[in-house]
Design an enzyme around this catalytic site. Sequence first.
Site, PDB file in Angstrom:
ATOM      1  N   TYR A   1       3.986  -4.081  -9.887  1.00 54.03           N
ATOM      2  CA  TYR A   1       4.170  -4.805  -8.627  1.00 54.03           C
ATOM      3  C   TYR A   1       2.961  -4.581  -7.716  1.00 54.03           C
ATOM      4  O   TYR A   1       2.495  -5.510  -7.054  1.00 54.03           O
ATOM      5  CB  TYR A   1       5.464  -4.356  -7.941  1.00 54.03           C
ATOM      6  CG  TYR A   1       6.686  -4.789  -8.702  1.00 54.03           C
ATOM      7  CD1 TYR A   1       7.161  -6.087  -8.613  1.00 54.03           C
ATOM      8  CD2 TYR A   1       7.358  -3.892  -9.528  1.00 54.03           C
ATOM      9  CE1 TYR A   1       8.280  -6.492  -9.316  1.00 54.03           C
ATOM     10  CE2 TYR A   1       8.481  -4.288 -10.244  1.00 54.03           C
ATOM     11  CZ  TYR A   1       8.929  -5.586 -10.138  1.00 54.03           C
ATOM     12  OH  TYR A   1      10.033  -5.986 -10.849  1.00 54.03           O
TER      13      TYR A   1
ATOM     14  N   ASN B   1      11.931 -15.711  -7.435  1.00 50.88           N
ATOM     15  CA  ASN B   1      11.251 -16.685  -8.285  1.00 50.88           C
ATOM     16  C   ASN B   1      12.228 -17.732  -8.815  1.00 50.88           C
ATOM     17  O   ASN B   1      13.255 -17.403  -9.385  1.00 50.88           O
ATOM     18  CB  ASN B   1      10.577 -15.960  -9.450  1.00 50.88           C
ATOM     19  CG  ASN B   1       9.816 -16.894 -10.363  1.00 50.88           C
ATOM     20  OD1 ASN B   1       9.458 -18.008  -9.992  1.00 50.88           O
ATOM     21  ND2 ASN B   1       9.567 -16.434 -11.566  1.00 50.88           N
TER      22      ASN B   1
ATOM     23  N   CYS C   1       7.672 -13.692 -13.974  1.00 52.96           N
ATOM     24  CA  CYS C   1       7.923 -12.421 -13.301  1.00 52.96           C
ATOM     25  C   CYS C   1       8.393 -11.328 -14.259  1.00 52.96           C
ATOM     26  O   CYS C   1       8.338 -10.157 -13.904  1.00 52.96           O
ATOM     27  CB  CYS C   1       8.944 -12.610 -12.183  1.00 52.96           C
ATOM     28  SG  CYS C   1       8.219 -13.396 -10.724  1.00 52.96           S
ATOM     29  N   HIS C   2       8.824 -11.714 -15.451  1.00 52.64           N
ATOM     30  CA  HIS C   2       9.201 -10.669 -16.407  1.00 52.64           C
ATOM     31  C   HIS C   2       7.979  -9.856 -16.832  1.00 52.64           C
ATOM     32  O   HIS C   2       8.124  -8.753 -17.353  1.00 52.64           O
ATOM     33  CB  HIS C   2       9.906 -11.280 -17.631  1.00 52.64           C
ATOM     34  CG  HIS C   2       9.073 -12.228 -18.419  1.00 52.64           C
ATOM     35  ND1 HIS C   2       8.911 -13.553 -18.043  1.00 52.64           N
ATOM     36  CD2 HIS C   2       8.330 -12.053 -19.538  1.00 52.64           C
ATOM     37  CE1 HIS C   2       8.113 -14.148 -18.927  1.00 52.64           C
ATOM     38  NE2 HIS C   2       7.749 -13.264 -19.842  1.00 52.64           N
TER      39      HIS C   2
ATOM     40  N   GLU D   1       7.207 -11.558 -26.470  1.00 50.72           N
ATOM     41  CA  GLU D   1       5.790 -11.807 -26.201  1.00 50.72           C
ATOM     42  C   GLU D   1       4.876 -10.735 -26.786  1.00 50.72           C
ATOM     43  O   GLU D   1       3.646 -10.824 -26.656  1.00 50.72           O
ATOM     44  CB  GLU D   1       5.558 -11.911 -24.697  1.00 50.72           C
ATOM     45  CG  GLU D   1       6.232 -13.110 -24.068  1.00 50.72           C
ATOM     46  CD  GLU D   1       5.903 -13.249 -22.591  1.00 50.72           C
ATOM     47  OE1 GLU D   1       5.281 -12.347 -22.004  1.00 50.72           O
ATOM     48  OE2 GLU D   1       6.255 -14.289 -22.019  1.00 50.72           O
TER      49      GLU D   1
END
Length: 154
Positions: free
Chosen positions: A93, A116, A124-125, A151
């Site tokens: 963050y 979001n 945002c993940h 991912e």
Amino acid sequence: MPVDQVAYEAEGWGVGELVVAEGRVVWHELPHPARTDQVTSCHLELVERIKAYFAGEDVPLDDVPVDLEYESSFFARCAEALRAIPRGEVVTYGELAALAGAPGAARAAGSFCARNRLGLFVPCHRVVAAGDLGSYGSYGVEYKRRLLELEGAL
């Protein structure tokens, strides 16, 4: 203004929702367990890209036009910075705040992520806490972990 609102099924993930207005994504609800009879019949190329993403394919989504009109310029800068974070990478963050031009504003970056409305398109993940994964709203940390594993970030 033409608006497409669709509910799609991502196998193994559930049903998600997508709203596109004037060629830009304005809302994306990530898939969650739901009745499949809620799925909308559609032929949007974008829905096929989303399904491919959830099937594990390395599908680029950072080129999809999205609505980045926010109530603050900081939130808009957070969104733009996040769209540039490549698949398989994460930032904290604090790092997101610095990328958005406000070093030290980690809590504000967290507030942005909590609000979001663009799911995968403003990922945002990919933002984690300094010592762990951090939270992921109503989806929970396990959903976030699953996205990051998909991912290759974990």
